[in-house]
Motif scaffolding. Structure first.
Motif, mmCIF file in Angstrom:
data_model
loop_
_atom_site.group_PDB
_atom_site.id
_atom_site.type_symbol
_atom_site.label_atom_id
_atom_site.label_comp_id
_atom_site.label_asym_id
_atom_site.label_seq_id
_atom_site.Cartn_x
_atom_site.Cartn_y
_atom_site.Cartn_z
ATOM 1 N N ARG A 55 2.732 -1.559 -16.502
ATOM 2 C CA ARG A 55 2.896 -2.797 -17.294
ATOM 3 C C ARG A 55 1.571 -3.327 -17.829
ATOM 4 O O ARG A 55 1.490 -3.762 -18.972
ATOM 5 C CB ARG A 55 3.559 -3.864 -16.417
ATOM 6 C CG ARG A 55 3.802 -5.195 -17.095
ATOM 7 C CD ARG A 55 4.906 -5.091 -18.130
ATOM 8 N NE ARG A 55 5.221 -6.397 -18.690
ATOM 9 C CZ ARG A 55 4.563 -6.977 -19.695
ATOM 10 N NH1 ARG A 55 3.551 -6.346 -20.251
ATOM 11 N NH2 ARG A 55 4.913 -8.168 -20.143
ATOM 12 N N ALA A 67 7.522 -5.312 -21.912
ATOM 13 C CA ALA A 67 8.536 -5.916 -21.060
ATOM 14 C C ALA A 67 9.900 -5.269 -21.263
ATOM 15 O O ALA A 67 10.771 -5.353 -20.397
ATOM 16 C CB ALA A 67 8.620 -7.416 -21.319
ATOM 17 N N PHE A 100 9.564 -6.334 -15.805
ATOM 18 C CA PHE A 100 10.335 -5.764 -16.907
ATOM 19 C C PHE A 100 11.698 -6.451 -16.985
ATOM 20 O O PHE A 100 12.318 -6.742 -15.963
ATOM 21 C CB PHE A 100 10.540 -4.252 -16.697
ATOM 22 C CG PHE A 100 9.267 -3.464 -16.679
ATOM 23 C CD1 PHE A 100 8.680 -3.026 -17.863
ATOM 24 C CD2 PHE A 100 8.637 -3.164 -15.481
ATOM 25 C CE1 PHE A 100 7.502 -2.310 -17.847
ATOM 26 C CE2 PHE A 100 7.461 -2.439 -15.455
ATOM 27 C CZ PHE A 100 6.885 -2.017 -16.647
ATOM 28 N N TYR A 156 10.297 -1.968 -21.753
ATOM 29 C CA TYR A 156 10.043 -0.536 -21.609
ATOM 30 C C TYR A 156 11.292 0.226 -21.154
ATOM 31 O O TYR A 156 11.571 1.327 -21.615
ATOM 32 C CB TYR A 156 8.909 -0.329 -20.600
ATOM 33 C CG TYR A 156 8.425 1.092 -20.481
ATOM 34 C CD1 TYR A 156 7.455 1.590 -21.347
ATOM 35 C CD2 TYR A 156 8.935 1.940 -19.503
ATOM 36 C CE1 TYR A 156 7.006 2.904 -21.244
ATOM 37 C CE2 TYR A 156 8.499 3.252 -19.388
ATOM 38 C CZ TYR A 156 7.534 3.727 -20.261
ATOM 39 O OH TYR A 156 7.102 5.019 -20.163
#
Length: 839
Positions: free
Chosen positions: A818, A230, A302, A232
């Motif tokens: 994800r 999350a 994200f 990234y």
């Protein structure tokens, strides 16, 4: 050094009736294997520890039969028990963090001497633990002067981004012969996703007749950065955790006369752990966001990052940088003010939940041992420990800019002030806690002919030093007419109960013949709940009961000690001088496990912990060993050790709010571990130089059936928008894929004069198998949710079919990124190179 047949030693009772007055009783000359209390104990001798493709007690623990490793949570479960029931003792000192029940302490690898995992019924034990990892450090060399070992390990040479580097140093020696001072000092630093330090220091005195004493220190410092998917694109705000764990101890043994000895022990243990935002961490003022906390990007996959916007031409929009300084009132009357600089332009999502705790304990024990005759021995143990417990959790530190006008309402804290500084107040609502434990234990051991019996009765007393709601169904107004019906007054509380329990244990060993041993054991033990489950801030409880909102699970100092009833039976058989087999069956009942329960009140429901869960674990463990007893006549020694365990867990403990209280989730049916070890037994030499003084090759193969999970219909499981799934089957009715891993280690020694250089190659997951350690409940796969194939998923992909931020990815591309989360997989193939120099 040659192995002895392990099975026969593992299945022998620890009942050793020897004259206590000798120096061997006070400082026993240990055999190659520990005298072990039951056939369920797994042991690794120190000379094979360095040959195996493992490092540290955690990886050695994973070789134990009956163990379930929850690699998602970093927890260990022995024979279906919860992780808090597993203890770690180093040189007889418990290193368990009593606040969380977790095991943080590490031991520098070169100092590990004897390692065993078992039921915790050692002759010397600090507590009546159902299961224990016990480590004894290597004895200091009694050669005059200092002996030095330096070791380095790296995985950087394979150049694939897997960080693993270790540097350690170990010094040990003695001041002279006879009565002497000996010392054992080691430090180790590891880089593996963070910076980890561990160290150990021991200094002892031995007068070679009646008195032995040791002073020791063990410590760990860790600084870890998590890398959840999350975050990234928002790596600077990815959560960070620091840990400091320190233990100082002393042990002394004195022989009063040839039949009587006394053991004294003092220890102090302190743990402090912090978890917060990777950028601001423990600077709570830096979390403040007067403009509100940024959330997630448009895809809800994200957490938002800095300068993520793009204009209509696809060009990145960079937000200008500026700071704002505000005066923040700390007290309600505004008399104390502080100027705080808040970063207004930071679009990145702050990890919005700062937590820290401090736990420390000081205590000691005294043991008296008496050998009455060649058949009977007895003992008495008395112990006491006092704890200091503090905890602080701010659920929304982004609101701290409000100061006393709402910046500190969402904190569950005791033993800390509002800004998060340790405080020594004894206020029952938010003050520091001082629980205590006391125990007395009587022991007796009897041997006659081929029968050996050990009995023990332990009396434990736990004083929680806490308060609880007088009426859980109406906390604010338990007795109408007393106190304010809208406030939590002191009259609305009562002192928590103290608990006293007796834990009995009885075991017997029958040597039916020279080659056959039978063992039976029955015990009932009690465990105090972890402190995090007992204590909370009643100021915060009053606030939450009044406003509702986000759900928090209240701790509860009315939790009863857990009950563990365990029964074992074992059979060992020596088939040949070099071959042994063993079978052990166990049955474990666990009661008063903590689980969540929703309590209805006039103000609305709240969630709390209750002692309302139970579980049953049962299983069979098989072991086999091949080790030639005359290996010295061969140029190569070959040893094989295999273990296979079958177990099942049942009960009403399926997880609902707190995952750690769900032993059914650790219902791993099959587990196999095979260890093959080859080494040379003849030392070639060339003058004073031996180019291959010693070499060894080891293989460790681990195979496990998959952990259970509850199936759901495919849904957006990776979304940060809190979607709700629909179950498609019963709780824990499906299983993850099986887990397989093969480890290899090759090493050789080069020796000249009094120096030895050990070089080795170490490979983890030799065949690079993709092992799933977590799966999506809609598919049972670790990298695919199937949500994009649903109507909702196709609509999502259509709406975001072009990049909307500076990631340059479409919605479907971001979703694929994800859901393909590396955290769902175990370690890939990793090649490590190491060298150890001893002189």
């Amino acid at each position: 050094m040659r192995w002895r047949p392990i099975i026969l030693v593992v299945l022998v009772s620890p009942l050793l009736v020897v004259p206590v007055g000798s120096s061997e009783t006070i400082e026993p000359k240990q055999s190659e294997f520990w005298p072990l209390p039951s056939p369920s104990v797994f042991a690794i001798p120190y000379w094979t520890f360095e040959d195996l493709p493992i490092r540290g007690w955690r990886e050695a623990l994973e070789l134990s039969p009956g163990l379930v490793v929850d690699r998602r949570m970093g927890e260990y479960h022995l024979r279906g028990g919860i992780s808090s029931d597993l203890d770690l003792t180093i040189n007889g000192i418990s290193m368990r963090d009593e606040f969380t029940g977790r095991l943080h302490m590490e031991v520098p690898d070169p100092t590990i001497g004897r390692f065993q995992v078992g039921s915790g019924r050692q002759w010397r034990s600090l507590d009546s633990n159902p299961s224990t990892v016990a480590i004894e450090t290597r004895k200091a060399s009694y050669r005059d002067g200092t002996n030095v070992e330096i070791e380095g390990v790296t995985a950087e040479l394979q150049n694939d981004g897997q960080e693993y580097d270790v540097l350690s140093a170990h010094l040990h020696g003695t001041t002279g012969r006879g009565p002497s001072v000996h010392y054992n000092v080691a430090a180790e630093r590891q880089w593996r996703g963070g910076d980890h330090w561990s160290w150990q220091g021991i200094m002892g005195y031995d007068d070679a007749s009646r008195f032995v004493t040791k002073f020791g220190i063990n410590g760990v410092d860790r600084d870890d950065r998590w890398q959840p998917m999350a975050y990234y694109f928002n790596a600077e705000h990815a959560p960070r955790t620091t840990l400091s764990d320190l233990a100082i101890w002393n042990q002394s043994d004195y022989a009063i006369d040839p039949q009587t000895s006394i053991h004294l022990q003092l220890d102090w243990h302190r743990t402090e752990r912090k978890t917060g935002d990777g950028l601001h961490f423990d600077n709570l003022w830096g979390y403040g966001r007067p403009d509100g906390q940024t959330r997630f990007d448009r895809s809800t996959l994200f957490w938002l990052w800095d300068d993520y916007q793009i204009d209509e031409n696809g060009e990145q929009i960079v937000t200008p940088s500026y700071d704002t300084v505000l005066s923040v009132p700390i007290s309600d009357d505004g008399s104390v003010r502080r100027d705080i600089a808040f970063v207004m332009n930071d679009e990145g999502h702050v990890w919005n939940d700062y937590q820290t705790y401090q736990w420390s304990a000081i205590g000691g024990e005294v043991q008296l041992h008496r050998t009455l005759n060649a058949k009977f021995a007895s003992g008495l143990l008395l112990s006491y420990r006092r704890h200091t417990v503090r905890s602080y959790q701010h659920f929304f530190p982004v609101n701290i800019y409000r100061g006393s006008q709402g910046g500190f309402t969402d904190i569950n804290a005791y033993g800390y002030d509002n800004p998060g500084n340790p405080a020594d107040s004894d206020d029952p609502f938010t003050g520091v806690k001082h629980p205590s434990d006391a125990a007395a234990e009587l022991r007796a051991a009897y041997e006659r002919g081929q029968v050996r019996v050990i009995g023990r009765a332990r009396l434990n007393h736990w004083d929680y030093d806490a308060y609880v709601f007088r009426n859980m169904n109406d906390p604010l107004n338990p007795e109408p007419g007393i106190g304010s019906p809208q406030r939590l007054d002191f009259e609305d509380l009562k002192e928590a109960e103290s608990y006293t329990r007796i834990s009995p244990m009885l075991s017997a060993v029958l040597e039916a013949s020279q080659h056959t041993t039978l063992y039976v054991s029955a015990s009932q033990t009690y465990r105090r709940p972890d402190f995090r489950d007992l204590y909370m801030s009643f100021t915060f409880a009053e606030y939450k009961l009044g406003v509702g909102g986000y759900e928090v699970q209240f701790a509860n100092a009315e939790l009863e000690p857990r009950v563990i009833k365990e029964y074992e039976a074992g059979l060992s058989q020596q088939l040949h001088r070099s071959i042994g087999v063993a079978v052990t069956g166990f049955y474990k009942d666990m009661f008063h496990l903590a689980g969540d329960e929703r309590i209805p009140t006039m103000m609305g429901p709240y969630l709390t912990l209750k002692s309302n869960r139970s579980a049953i674990a049962r299983g069979v463990e098989f072991r086999g060993l091949f080790e030639p007893t005359e290996a010295s006549n061969w140029p190569i020694s070959l040893s094989l050790l295999a273990t296979h365990s079958i177990q099942q867990v049942r009960g009403n403990t399926f997880p609902s709010h707190r995952f750690r209280y769900g032993p059914l989730s650790y219902d791993l049916r099959h587990r196999f571990v095979g260890i093959l070890n080859l080494r040379n037994t003849r030392t070639p030499s060339s003058g004073r130089i031996s180019p291959f003084h010693r070499w060894a090759a080891s293989l460790v193969f681990t195979a496990e059936s998959g952990l259970p999970y509850t199936p759901y219909r495919p849904y957006n499981e990776v979304s940060l928008g809190d979607p709700l799934g629909v179950p498609s089957g019963p709780v824990n009715s499906e299983s993850m894929p099986a887990y397989y891993r093969l480890g290899l280690k090759l090493g050789t020694d080069f020796r000249w004069q009094n120096r030895t250089l050990n070089l080795y190659l170490w490979v983890l997951n030799l065949f690079d198998r993709d092992n799933a350690i977590d799966v999506y409940s809609g598919t049972g796969e670790p990298d695919n949710t199937d949500w994009l194939e649903t109507p909702e998923g196709r609509e999502f992909a259509q709406d975001l079919n072009h990049p909307t931020d500076n990631s340059g990815l479409t919605g479907e591309e971001k979703f694929r990124l994800r859901e393909n989360d590396p955290a769902n997989f175990g370690i890939s193939r990793q090649i490590r190179f190491g060298a150890r120099l001893m002189f």
